[in-house]
Design a protein around this motif. Structure first.
Motif, short mmCIF file in Angstrom:
data_model
loop_
_atom_site.label_atom_id
_atom_site.label_comp_id
_atom_site.label_asym_id
_atom_site.label_seq_id
_atom_site.Cartn_x
_atom_site.Cartn_y
_atom_site.Cartn_z
N SER A 1 -88.36 -53.80 146.13
CA SER A 1 -88.52 -53.69 144.68
C SER A 1 -89.87 -54.23 144.25
CB SER A 1 -87.41 -54.49 143.97
OG SER A 1 -87.60 -54.47 142.57
N GLN B 1 -85.04 -56.84 134.89
CA GLN B 1 -86.37 -57.44 134.76
C GLN B 1 -87.37 -56.44 135.35
OE1 GLN B 1 -86.65 -61.01 137.11
NE2 GLN B 1 -86.69 -59.89 139.04
N ALA B 2 -88.54 -56.35 134.76
CA ALA B 2 -89.52 -55.40 135.25
C ALA B 2 -90.92 -55.89 134.92
CB ALA B 2 -89.30 -54.02 134.63
N ASP C 1 -90.32 -55.27 141.34
CA ASP C 1 -90.00 -56.18 140.23
C ASP C 1 -89.38 -57.48 140.73
OD1 ASP C 1 -90.85 -54.21 138.37
OD2 ASP C 1 -88.88 -53.25 138.47
N ASP D 1 -83.80 -54.31 138.91
CA ASP D 1 -85.16 -53.88 138.61
C ASP D 1 -85.14 -52.68 137.66
OD1 ASP D 1 -84.58 -51.61 140.14
OD2 ASP D 1 -85.72 -52.28 141.89
N ARG D 2 -86.29 -52.11 137.40
CA ARG D 2 -86.43 -51.03 136.41
C ARG D 2 -85.61 -49.79 136.78
NH1 ARG D 2 -92.66 -50.47 136.73
NH2 ARG D 2 -92.42 -52.63 137.44
N ARG E 1 -95.21 -56.17 136.97
CA ARG E 1 -95.96 -56.61 138.15
C ARG E 1 -96.06 -58.13 138.23
NH1 ARG E 1 -101.60 -54.00 137.88
NH2 ARG E 1 -101.86 -55.30 139.73
#
Length: 302
Positions: free
Chosen positions: A221, A161-162, A223, A195-196, A164
């Protein structure tokens, strides 16, 4: 809820009802835009941003005997998110707190534990909306925390998942719901998300905390949601002289470690395995101590 344009004012409970405990609990009392109403009378526009776009923010709190756990931390996170997405509400913090307690009282939940949810959205976003007002909804439900003597089993399938937006607790929850659905369908309790950069972000339901090599590790993270319970636990551990680091945590580090899930309803909660591989479990006495620290620290003085 009745999803229709709001053509009539919400029916208010009378002043006697407001201070009564549980008189209408069979119907469920909620706070909506300035009024305490029965849930079957609550009217929300189908053009509300929460309905049209999932563009709403919310906080879920544990209530204990009518007291809101970690209230200051929750309201601070909500304010930060409202500022980020441009939502302004007429209620101040004291009014939100008062109405949340009213909802608990009206539903007969002033004893034991309950789940309180505060949801805000920009409101009706149509160009012809007769009234421009942000939506504020407060609900309460009975809640019983899972027993930590039965640790959860997690799955980690490399799902990423990524964005703001993940730093805010919003009703744009489809990705989380899909992850949880997939985990349950496979026979697990929850799913760890990356995360990304391929590092651990969080699970679909909670923040993730590791214990490895004598250190408590908290994921760093962009994310992931800044966790209320994990943040409170980190502060408590630091205060007691424990070794704590906040850093990127590679996915493979989870194996062979001790892992806790943390959210505002679960508290610090043990994990037995990931992908069927057993993890190190803290002694029950240690888990009980951590949960006691968290529980006591979040309660306001009586």
């Amino acid at each position: 809820f009745v999803w229709q344009r709001q053509t009539a004012p919400n029916r208010k409970c009378n002043s006697h009802d407001i201070f009564g405990e549980g008189k209408h609990s069979m119907h469920g009392i909620v706070y909506l835009n300035g009024a305490l109403v029965h849930s079957h009378d609550a009217q929300l526009s189908p053009f509300d941003a929460a309905v049209q776009y999932g563009a709403a923010l919310f906080e879920t709190l544990l209530a204990v005997d009518g007291r809101l756990h970690a209230w200051e931390r929750h309201i601070a996170r909500l304010h930060g998110s409202m500022e980020a997405v441009g939502i302004e509400i007429p209620e101040n913090d004291a009014e939100l707190h008062k109405q949340a307690v009213y909802v608990l009282r009206k539903n007969g939940m002033m004893r034991g534990e309950a789940r309180v949810k505060i949801l805000v959205s920009p409101g009706d976003v149509t160009t012809y909306a007769p009234v421009r007002r942000a939506t504020v909804l407060i609900t309460a439900e009975p809640y019983q925390r899972p027993d930590p003597r039965f640790p959860w089993r997690l799955v980690m399938d490399g799902r990423v998942q990524a964005g703001r937006h993940l730093q805010h607790k919003s009703t744009s929850y489809l990705g989380m719901r899909m992850a949880l659905h997939d985990a349950r369908r496979m026979g697990f309790d929850d799913l760890i998300l990356l995360d990304r950069d391929g590092n651990i972000a969080e699970s679909s339901l909670a923040s993730v905390v590791l214990r490895k090599g004598g250190w408590w590790l908290f994921p760093d993270s962009d994310d992931a949601l800044p966790g209320i319970t994990s943040g409170l636990l980190r502060d408590l551990l630091l205060r007691r002289g424990e070794r704590v680091k906040t850093r990127a945590i590679a996915a493979e580090e989870a194996f062979g470690s001790t892992l806790l899930l943390c959210n505002s309803l679960l508290g610090p909660f043990p994990v037995a395995s990931i992908n069927g591989r057993a993890l190190h479990l803290l002694p029950e006495a240690r888990i009980s101590l951590l949960r006691s620290w968290w529980f006591d620290a979040g309660l306001p003085a009586e």
